[in-house]
Design a protein around this motif. Structure first.
Motif, short mmCIF file in Angstrom:
data_model
loop_
_atom_site.label_atom_id
_atom_site.label_comp_id
_atom_site.label_asym_id
_atom_site.label_seq_id
_atom_site.Cartn_x
_atom_site.Cartn_y
_atom_site.Cartn_z
N LYS A 1 4.10 -3.08 4.20
CA LYS A 1 3.13 -4.15 3.91
C LYS A 1 3.68 -5.14 2.89
O LYS A 1 3.55 -6.35 3.05
CB LYS A 1 1.81 -3.55 3.39
CG LYS A 1 0.98 -2.90 4.50
CD LYS A 1 -0.29 -2.27 3.92
CE LYS A 1 -0.99 -1.43 4.99
NZ LYS A 1 -2.00 -0.55 4.38
N MET A 2 4.31 -4.60 1.83
CA MET A 2 4.92 -5.48 0.82
C MET A 2 5.91 -6.44 1.48
O MET A 2 5.97 -7.62 1.15
CB MET A 2 5.69 -4.65 -0.22
CG MET A 2 4.84 -3.76 -1.10
SD MET A 2 5.93 -2.80 -2.23
CE MET A 2 4.80 -1.52 -2.78
N ALA A 3 6.70 -5.89 2.41
CA ALA A 3 7.74 -6.69 3.06
C ALA A 3 7.13 -7.77 3.95
O ALA A 3 7.56 -8.93 3.94
CB ALA A 3 8.66 -5.78 3.86
N SER B 1 3.28 -6.91 -4.17
CA SER B 1 3.84 -5.59 -4.46
C SER B 1 2.99 -4.89 -5.50
O SER B 1 2.67 -3.70 -5.37
CB SER B 1 5.28 -5.71 -4.98
OG SER B 1 6.14 -6.15 -3.96
N LEU B 2 2.62 -5.65 -6.54
CA LEU B 2 1.76 -5.08 -7.59
C LEU B 2 0.48 -4.53 -6.97
O LEU B 2 0.03 -3.43 -7.30
CB LEU B 2 1.37 -6.16 -8.60
CG LEU B 2 2.30 -6.43 -9.77
CD1 LEU B 2 1.65 -7.44 -10.70
CD2 LEU B 2 2.61 -5.14 -10.53
N TYR B 3 -0.08 -5.31 -6.05
CA TYR B 3 -1.32 -4.91 -5.39
C TYR B 3 -1.14 -3.57 -4.64
O TYR B 3 -1.95 -2.65 -4.78
CB TYR B 3 -1.79 -6.01 -4.43
CG TYR B 3 -2.96 -5.59 -3.58
CD1 TYR B 3 -4.25 -5.64 -4.10
CD2 TYR B 3 -2.77 -5.12 -2.28
CE1 TYR B 3 -5.34 -5.23 -3.33
CE2 TYR B 3 -3.85 -4.70 -1.52
CZ TYR B 3 -5.13 -4.76 -2.04
OH TYR B 3 -6.19 -4.34 -1.28
N HIS B 4 -0.08 -3.48 -3.85
CA HIS B 4 0.11 -2.26 -3.06
C HIS B 4 0.48 -1.05 -3.92
O HIS B 4 0.09 0.07 -3.61
CB HIS B 4 1.15 -2.48 -1.96
CG HIS B 4 0.66 -3.41 -0.89
ND1 HIS B 4 -0.39 -3.08 -0.06
CD2 HIS B 4 1.03 -4.66 -0.54
CE1 HIS B 4 -0.65 -4.08 0.76
NE2 HIS B 4 0.21 -5.06 0.49
N LEU B 5 1.22 -1.32 -5.00
CA LEU B 5 1.52 -0.22 -5.92
C LEU B 5 0.23 0.31 -6.53
O LEU B 5 -0.01 1.51 -6.58
CB LEU B 5 2.46 -0.69 -7.04
CG LEU B 5 3.92 -0.94 -6.64
CD1 LEU B 5 4.68 -1.64 -7.77
CD2 LEU B 5 4.62 0.37 -6.27
N ASP C 1 -4.18 4.26 -6.80
CA ASP C 1 -5.62 4.53 -6.74
C ASP C 1 -5.94 5.55 -5.65
O ASP C 1 -6.75 6.45 -5.83
CB ASP C 1 -6.41 3.24 -6.46
CG ASP C 1 -6.44 2.32 -7.67
OD1 ASP C 1 -6.04 2.79 -8.77
OD2 ASP C 1 -6.83 1.15 -7.53
N ASN C 2 -5.29 5.41 -4.52
CA ASN C 2 -5.59 6.30 -3.40
C ASN C 2 -4.97 7.69 -3.56
O ASN C 2 -5.58 8.69 -3.20
CB ASN C 2 -5.06 5.72 -2.08
CG ASN C 2 -5.89 4.53 -1.63
OD1 ASN C 2 -7.02 4.35 -2.09
ND2 ASN C 2 -5.33 3.72 -0.74
N PHE C 3 -3.75 7.73 -4.07
CA PHE C 3 -3.01 9.00 -4.05
C PHE C 3 -2.71 9.54 -5.43
O PHE C 3 -2.10 10.59 -5.57
CB PHE C 3 -1.71 8.84 -3.25
CG PHE C 3 -1.95 8.48 -1.81
CD1 PHE C 3 -2.45 9.43 -0.94
CD2 PHE C 3 -1.69 7.21 -1.34
CE1 PHE C 3 -2.69 9.12 0.39
CE2 PHE C 3 -1.92 6.88 -0.01
CZ PHE C 3 -2.42 7.83 0.86
N ASP C 4 -3.08 8.76 -6.45
CA ASP C 4 -2.97 9.23 -7.83
C ASP C 4 -1.54 9.53 -8.26
O ASP C 4 -1.32 10.31 -9.19
CB ASP C 4 -3.85 10.49 -8.00
CG ASP C 4 -4.16 10.74 -9.46
OD1 ASP C 4 -4.24 9.77 -10.22
OD2 ASP C 4 -4.30 11.92 -9.84
#
Lengths: 409, 409
Positions: free
Chosen positions: B57-59, B228-232, B237-240
């Motif tokens: 997604k970042m890419a 990238s910041l968003y997906h990180l 948040d999702n996987f801790d």
């Protein structure tokens, strides 16, 4: 110096065990009590609550004189192999008798059943096969086969776990030509698998474990000696846990996911296409209980499947479990009292198996399985506790207990 | 419709990657950017910070049009095999060029070096063997061997990781007779392995990861695109978690402890008695770093040993890594932009490898390694997240991105 042998798991040592130990000693008129105890993993394919070292201490403080580890290759097996391993250890230690608990406390039905089943063995085996083909589990097939025989009116109920074990001890003694007298004492109140407490000071280990893991923090102090309470508490303080299958589920899942079908097929007890069911069911299983419930069929008992999972967890292959003979090849000493030491010194010369006190001094493929089991048992600890626990498996010397001073040496 | 290929890990996608992507597209005069990206585990034998889906997604949001997974069997290998796998994918996708970063931005030294080393190959191989016998690592032996050749004054420094990769891309193109033009752009500020930030908006992925894991909570927003910041953040948040080797150390230790020496010897990259060192050093190792530091010798690079640990972790055997040819047998599509979809539709008929969009539709032994890698990657999650993550590996369809609307479909 007379000795009596007990075959035990002590998970944990409770009042029923104490009664069994004392009554057996009295019945056998023994001077020394030899406990053959499963290590970190038990016959039902479960991890023990606490380590074998803690459980050996509980036993020594309540009257056991020698605690010998039943190797993994026998301890995690069906009753027949389990009993053969245990009896071979007692025989090697020149034990005069073995004493087990039973429903009615009379040894004769066990002797008669062993005799009958020996005579009718081929009929019995045929009948087991017949019932197995109907898709039921091996233990159920055994029970039905036994009922179908013309046993001349013997009434030993071989569907009861204690009776099966008792019968297997007697059979193993006969098979090995061991000079051990089989004895039995009447069991008290609690059934083997009772899950709830009742009003006597005796409760089953199952109900005690259930209480330990319950969220209500039920009190177990009425049912176990103070010494057991102490060691349970100490273990919890040191290791922050009592071991249970769920703790190992991540490792089980990981192993199943990374093994190929062929590798899985090489694991002990994985038979008849079970590898496919295992591989496909593990993906979505969210807990050990969940996985087991999905895996369970009429064909396999819970215990059988739990042992199978244990062998996957420890990556124990059919090849590794190939026993050259149905006898333990070494005697791993976990602990002894002063009386135990005296007993050992007296018989030492006549013992024809190596007595293993430290791991560095002896090596054997089956002992490697025990070491592997210990390291798997430790895997749930965080570092550095995990490394320390594994180090201690190598360096811990047998526990020595001075029963007069009531002190560990 | 012209396309340019990039071989990437995007761990995570940062400003340097953005510059590389845009400059490559411009240099190649391309209409579509094809990124061949490693999956959950990377060439240095490490887990990626976040899943391949997040990284795809970042890419896509920063200009990639197709993101194709470089299979585990190529992604976790030394430069030569890594490059061959990547080039084979770009060739299959009819890519016109491949563009990589290099120190001076000039392609001619790469072409000349490939030419020279082809001509002098037997001298080169002999020299490598000679230096290997002195007990140094393979990469060091390569560098020394290269320096020892009479290369007519070419000065490509093959001890730099980017140069090695660039050279290997060129070599793979020649070897495969691929119709791909090799291009290079000048790298900017940050060195490949720089650990600290400097004053430009470009920082190495190594320094960005270091900042992410640092306790000081260093800010990375100057060095990565907002997307990238968003997906990180969303992944956290999702996987801790952000994935790192230490999280997997328990599984590594468990696997090594339960494998026999013989089983360990069957693992890819376990060679020359390394199994003995591994088996004995793991016992006392209290962290992955600790284990690696003890395992490290002059003979093996950190990266080589880290890859070896990864193959143990995923139980990947020599047998499983046997490549029939140095080419990826399928094209696993992780994501595409609208432009990427158009490109794919245009070339589809000419593509002679299966394009894998969902796992259920295709099966291949190397794809099984990718699935296994995904399940191992997920093992550090608690249930039910672990099961859900594994389920998504099977059911997730390629990410679709509408670059005009800036929306995932």
């Amino acid at each position: 110096m007379k000795s009596v042998g007990l075959v035990v798991e002590y998970n944990p040592f409770h009042n029923g065990h104490l009664y069994h130990l004392q009554a057996s000693k009295e019945k056998a008129e023994a001077d020394a009590v030899i406990a053959v105890m499963s290590g970190h993993f038990l016959q039902r394919g479960e991890p023990a609550l606490v380590s074998k070292w803690s459980r050996a201490k509980m036993a020594l403080q309540q009257g056991a004189d020698l605690v010998i580890e039943l190797p993994y290759a026998f301890a995690t097996q069906k009753a027949e192999i389990f009993a053969e391993g245990a009896i071979s250890i007692l025989e090697a230690l020149k034990c005069d008798s073995v004493c087990f608990g039973s429903e009615n406390g009379d040894i004769s039905p066990f002797l008669e059943t062993a005799e009958t089943l020996k005579e009718l063995d081929s009929d019995y085996q045929d009948a087991i096969k017949y019932y197995m083909k109907q898709g039921i589990s091996y233990p159920s097939a055994q029970t039905k086969a036994y009922q179908s025989l013309n046993t001349g009116g013997h009434t030993l109920d071989l569907s009861l776990p204690n009776n099966i074990l008792g019968y297997q001890y007697v059979k193993a003694i006969q098979k090995q030509g061991a000079a051990i007298s089989p004895l039995t004492i009447k069991r008290t109140a609690a059934g083997y698998h009772d899950e709830e407490f009742n009003e006597t000071p005796i409760a089953s280990a199952t109900s005690i474990r259930k209480a330990i893991f319950s969220e209500e923090n039920k009190d177990i102090q009425s049912f176990v000696p103070e010494t057991s309470l102490y060691h349970l508490k100490q273990y919890k303080d040191n290791f922050d846990t009592f071991h249970q299958w769920e703790d190992y589920f991540g490792f089980l899942k990981y192993t199943i996911c990374t093994m190929t079908h062929d590798e899985l097929k090489q694991i002990y007890e994985v038979e008849e296409g079970l590898e496919n069911r295992i591989k496909s069911l593990i993906q979505q299983a969210s807990s050990f209980k969940d996985f087991m419930e999905q895996l369970k069929t009429k064909r396999y008992t819970w215990t059988r499947l739990q042992r199978l999972c244990l062998h996957i967890l420890t990556r124990t292959t059919k090849e590794q479990m190939k026993l050259e003979e149905a006898a333990a090849p070494y005697l791993r000493l976990l602990g002894m009292s002063s009386q135990g030491r005296t007993y050992l010194n007296r018989i030492k010369k006549a013992v024809d198996k190596p007595i293993v006190s430290t791991l560095s001094a002896f090596s054997h493929p089956l002992l490697n399985l025990d070491i592997k089991a210990a390291s798997v048992y430790a895997m749930i600890f965080p570092e550095p506790i995990r490394s320390q626990f594994m180090h201690s498996e190598y360096s811990t010397r047998p526990v020595q207990y001075d029963e007069k001073e009531k002190l560990f040496l």
